[in-house]
Enzyme design. Structure first.
Site, short mmCIF file in Angstrom:
data_model
loop_
_atom_site.label_atom_id
_atom_site.label_comp_id
_atom_site.label_asym_id
_atom_site.label_seq_id
_atom_site.Cartn_x
_atom_site.Cartn_y
_atom_site.Cartn_z
N CYS A 5 72.42 54.75 42.98
CA CYS A 5 71.45 54.30 41.98
C CYS A 5 71.85 54.80 40.59
O CYS A 5 71.96 56.01 40.36
CB CYS A 5 70.05 54.82 42.34
N ASP A 31 67.31 51.46 26.58
CA ASP A 31 68.07 50.48 27.36
C ASP A 31 69.41 50.23 26.67
O ASP A 31 69.46 50.13 25.45
CB ASP A 31 67.26 49.18 27.46
N HIS A 47 63.23 59.08 43.22
CA HIS A 47 63.64 57.70 43.50
C HIS A 47 62.53 56.97 44.27
O HIS A 47 62.17 57.34 45.38
CB HIS A 47 64.94 57.65 44.31
N GLY A 94 63.00 39.55 39.10
CA GLY A 94 63.96 39.89 38.06
C GLY A 94 64.45 41.32 38.10
O GLY A 94 65.14 41.76 37.18
N HIS A 101 61.00 51.17 37.41
CA HIS A 101 61.11 51.39 35.98
C HIS A 101 60.24 50.40 35.22
O HIS A 101 59.96 49.31 35.70
CB HIS A 101 62.56 51.34 35.50
#
Length: 115
Positions: A5, A31, A47, A94, A101
């Site tokens: 991840c 981002d 996680h 998506g 997140h």
């Protein structure tokens, strides 16, 4: 931590990120492919794959994330004009990184529908 991840690797410091906030439970960073002048990612440090894994025993992380969001909006001076918070759940929703997140987007007028 999940070994494959990318967000877990950011949390572990194995991949660099422009971090804006962190505490014992959450991490906020920019981002790398921003879709607005401000595009932050807000993630739990533990996680959790996506919203489908939220249970009573881990639901407090959602509260903590959503308590931090208005503080970030004030910090980046977008609280008055507005901003958007997005979560993509699953492939058809998506989601491309399978670590829970939230995207926080602001700094410009955001159109609807988003896509």
């Amino acid at each position: 931590m999940s070994d494959d991840c990318i967000f877990c690797k950011i949390i572990a410091g194995q991949i660099p990120a422009k971090i804006e906030y962190q505490d014992d439970d959450i991490l906020v960073f920019h981002d790398i492919t921003p879709q607005a002048p401000l595009h932050l990612l807000i993630i739990p440090k533990k996680h959790i794959t996506n919203l489908n894994e939220i249970r009573t025993e881990n639901a407090d992380i959602i509260s903590k994330i959503f308590t931090q969001i208005p503080k970030l909006a004030f910090q980046f001076e977008i609280s008055e004009k507005g901003y958007r918070v997005v979560n993509n759940c699953g492939k058809d929703g998506g989601q491309t990184v399978f670590h829970l997140h939230f995207h926080m987007l602001g700094g410009r007028h955001l159109e609807w529908p988003p896509g």
